[in-house]
Write an enzyme that holds these catalytic residues in place. Structure first.
Site, PDB file in Angstrom:
ATOM      1  N   ARG A  47     -26.165   0.285  47.881  1.00 46.34           N
ATOM      2  CA  ARG A  47     -26.357   1.171  49.019  1.00 46.34           C
ATOM      3  C   ARG A  47     -25.538   2.099  50.041  1.00 46.34           C
ATOM      4  O   ARG A  47     -26.029   2.870  50.409  1.00 46.34           O
ATOM      5  CB  ARG A  47     -27.097   0.121  49.959  1.00 46.34           C
ATOM      6  N   TYR A  54     -46.834  20.002  56.266  1.00 45.24           N
ATOM      7  CA  TYR A  54     -47.225  18.618  55.849  1.00 45.24           C
ATOM      8  C   TYR A  54     -47.459  17.549  57.041  1.00 45.24           C
ATOM      9  O   TYR A  54     -46.488  16.816  57.883  1.00 45.24           O
ATOM     10  CB  TYR A  54     -45.495  17.374  55.064  1.00 45.24           C
ATOM     11  N   ASP A  98     -38.083  22.363  55.253  1.00 50.61           N
ATOM     12  CA  ASP A  98     -38.351  21.471  54.181  1.00 50.61           C
ATOM     13  C   ASP A  98     -39.107  22.257  53.567  1.00 50.61           C
ATOM     14  O   ASP A  98     -38.810  23.867  53.598  1.00 50.61           O
ATOM     15  CB  ASP A  98     -39.546  21.116  54.505  1.00 50.61           C
ATOM     16  N   LYS A 140     -41.388  16.112  44.030  1.00 46.64           N
ATOM     17  CA  LYS A 140     -42.315  16.822  43.224  1.00 46.64           C
ATOM     18  C   LYS A 140     -42.227  18.117  42.401  1.00 46.64           C
ATOM     19  O   LYS A 140     -41.585  17.641  41.789  1.00 46.64           O
ATOM     20  CB  LYS A 140     -43.011  18.481  45.536  1.00 46.64           C
TER      21      LYS A 140
HETATM   22  C1  LIG Z   1     -44.654  15.486  49.662  1.00 52.76           C
HETATM   23  C2  LIG Z   1     -43.809  16.319  51.122  1.00 52.76           C
HETATM   24  C3  LIG Z   1     -42.829  15.130  51.786  1.00 52.76           C
HETATM   25  C4  LIG Z   1     -43.268  13.780  51.841  1.00 52.76           C
HETATM   26  O1  LIG Z   1     -42.149  13.335  50.789  1.00 52.76           O
HETATM   27  P1  LIG Z   1     -42.497  11.598  50.165  1.00 52.76           P
HETATM   28  O2  LIG Z   1     -41.405  12.200  48.729  1.00 52.76           O
HETATM   29  O3  LIG Z   1     -43.809  12.174  49.804  1.00 52.76           O
HETATM   30  O4  LIG Z   1     -42.178  10.783  51.300  1.00 52.76           O
HETATM   31  C5  LIG Z   1     -42.247  16.580  53.160  1.00 52.76           C
HETATM   32  N1  LIG Z   1     -42.612  18.042  52.947  1.00 52.76           N
HETATM   33  C6  LIG Z   1     -43.729  18.063  52.200  1.00 52.76           C
HETATM   34  C7  LIG Z   1     -43.573  20.049  52.103  1.00 52.76           C
HETATM   35  C8  LIG Z   1     -44.200  17.289  51.109  1.00 52.76           C
HETATM   36  O5  LIG Z   1     -44.858  18.458  50.378  1.00 52.76           O
END
Ligand SMILES: *Cc1c(COP(=O)(O)O)cnc(C)c1O
Length: 387
Positions: free
Chosen positions: A55, A107, A179, A204
């Site tokens: 961890r 998001y 982000d 993604k």
């Molecule tokens: C999918 C997404 C998230 C969240 O990520 P997870 O891996 O699903 O927890 C955050 N920001 C954006 C822009 C996303 O497309």
């Protein structure tokens, strides 16, 4: 891309394949091993090779953290079990009563985490138009601790001038979290524009193959990094070694994939612009797009996400979403296969009734790396069903 890393002298593509991924010293294995061990032998109490308990630190995770940090031009990288686990780790930096300023397009899961999980615990939030920097400066809430922005935003693909927002935030003692999931470090490196922390959903584009959920934080500030790493271990939202391996494997081809995502997106945008059923096409390269200037300034290209609205409203949007064959109707984005979705009823359903609500005639595409011709024909056939 020509940018060279200060430490290695290597370009982006080389760093994606080699940073943190030297051949294994004991066996010569060229691929970073998946280290499943949860505990690591100590030669005497407190003496070890840098790992104690998985961890707190794991060799496969360390390789991923070094690699993606390097791609973001960051000193520090931290991997998490999901994008939202990474985001939650950042929100734990909030002091009692600290406010989060969120862009008014984000998001849905980020909105839910901030507005529905953290806010009831006593951390206020507000949604603001981050493209309007003058208004941000004039109406700055004094309790703001974090400005949270996406650029391009999800799903409207608005682009926000990171440097301009950072200047206002820093003058007021707040930090800026960007982000970077949609752009990826191949197209945009927010720390170079004044952001303090970069957040990723590695699920993604970084992973890129719709087969792993993961998150990432990248930053330069040593004391913030120390606090985030403390919480990463203390709260424990860490990724499994196999997941780290999958993200590392994805990142090796990030540059190649992003180039094809961008060129395929351009082909799809041209098709949409010429189709009579389409009302508006949202893509940062279009000169009339909100934030086009910001995108042109801070991005190397305009990405693989395309959104559009239909003249026929919600019914037309739902019809198109279920009528494609190659574009699969599904949530998520950023992988090799093309996806189509209806944000109002799918990814952004949790934002209904909030300032982050999206138009119901909106369709979002994650344009994959298939042949551009096939993607365009698939969309054309679906749109033609409306006439
Ligand atoms: C999918 C997404 C998230 C969240 O990520 P997870 O891996 O699903 O927890 C955050 N920001 C954006 C822009 C996303 O497309």
């Amino acid at each position: 891309m020509g940018d060279l890393d200060e430490q290695t002298g290597w370009g982006f593509e080389t760093r994606a394949i080699h940073v943190g991924q030297e051949p294994d010293p004991t066996t010569g294995a060229v691929v970073t091993p998946i280290s499943l061990s949860t505990t690591f032998a100590q030669s005497s109490v407190g003496e070890h090779k840098g790992f104690e308990y998985s961890r707190s630190g794991n060799p496969t995770r360390s390789a991923l953290e070094a690699c993606v940090a390097s791609l973001e031009n960051a000193k520090h990288g931290l991997a998490f079990a999901s994008g939202l686990a990474a985001e939650d780790n950042v929100l734990r930096l909030l002091p009692p009563g600290g406010r989060v300023l969120l862009g008014n397009d984000a998001y849905g899961g980020t909105f839910r985490l901030i507005a529905k999980v953290w806010s009831p615990l006593g951390f206020p939030w507000s949604a603001v138009d981050l493209t309007d920097v003058a208004s941000l400066r004039a109406n700055w809430p004094s309790d703001t601790t974090i400005v949270w922005l996406e650029t391009p935003t999800n799903p409207l693909l608005t682009c926000i001038d990171i440097a301009a927002v950072a200047e206002v935030a820093h003058a007021n003692g707040a930090i800026v979290v960007v982000d970077n999931t949609f752009a990826t470090p191949y197209l945009q490196q927010p720390l170079d524009h004044g952001a303090d922390i970069v957040v990723h959903s590695a699920t993604k584009y970084l992973g890129g193959h719709s087969d792993v959920v993961g998150g990432f934080l990248a930053l330069n500030d040593d004391s913030l990094a120390e606090r985030l790493r403390y919480t990463q271990n203390a709260a424990g939202g860490v990724p499994a070694p196999f997941d780290c391996y999958l993200v590392l494997r994805g990142v090796k081809t990030l540059a190649l994939r992003m180039e094809r995502h961008c060129s395929n997106a351009r082909a799809v945008v041209d098709l949409l612009l010429g189709h009579p059923a389409v009302d508006r096409v949202l893509y940062p390269q279009l000169p009339d797009h909100p934030g086009h200037a910001a995108a042109a300034k801070q991005m190397n290209d305009f990405g693989g996400m395309v959104s559009f609205t239909l003249k026929g409203g919600v019914d037309a949007a739902l019809t198109v979403a279920k009528s494609t064959r190659i574009f699969t109707l599904a949530e998520s984005l950023g992988a090799v296969e093309s996806l189509i979705e209806h944000p109002g009823r799918m990814t952004h359903a949790s934002a209904a009734g909030s300032p982050l609500q999206v138009p119901d005639s909106l369709v979002r595409l994650s344009v994959g790396v298939e042949s551009a011709h096939d993607l365009c024909e698939d969309l054309r056939a679906a749109l033609d069903r409306l006439s």
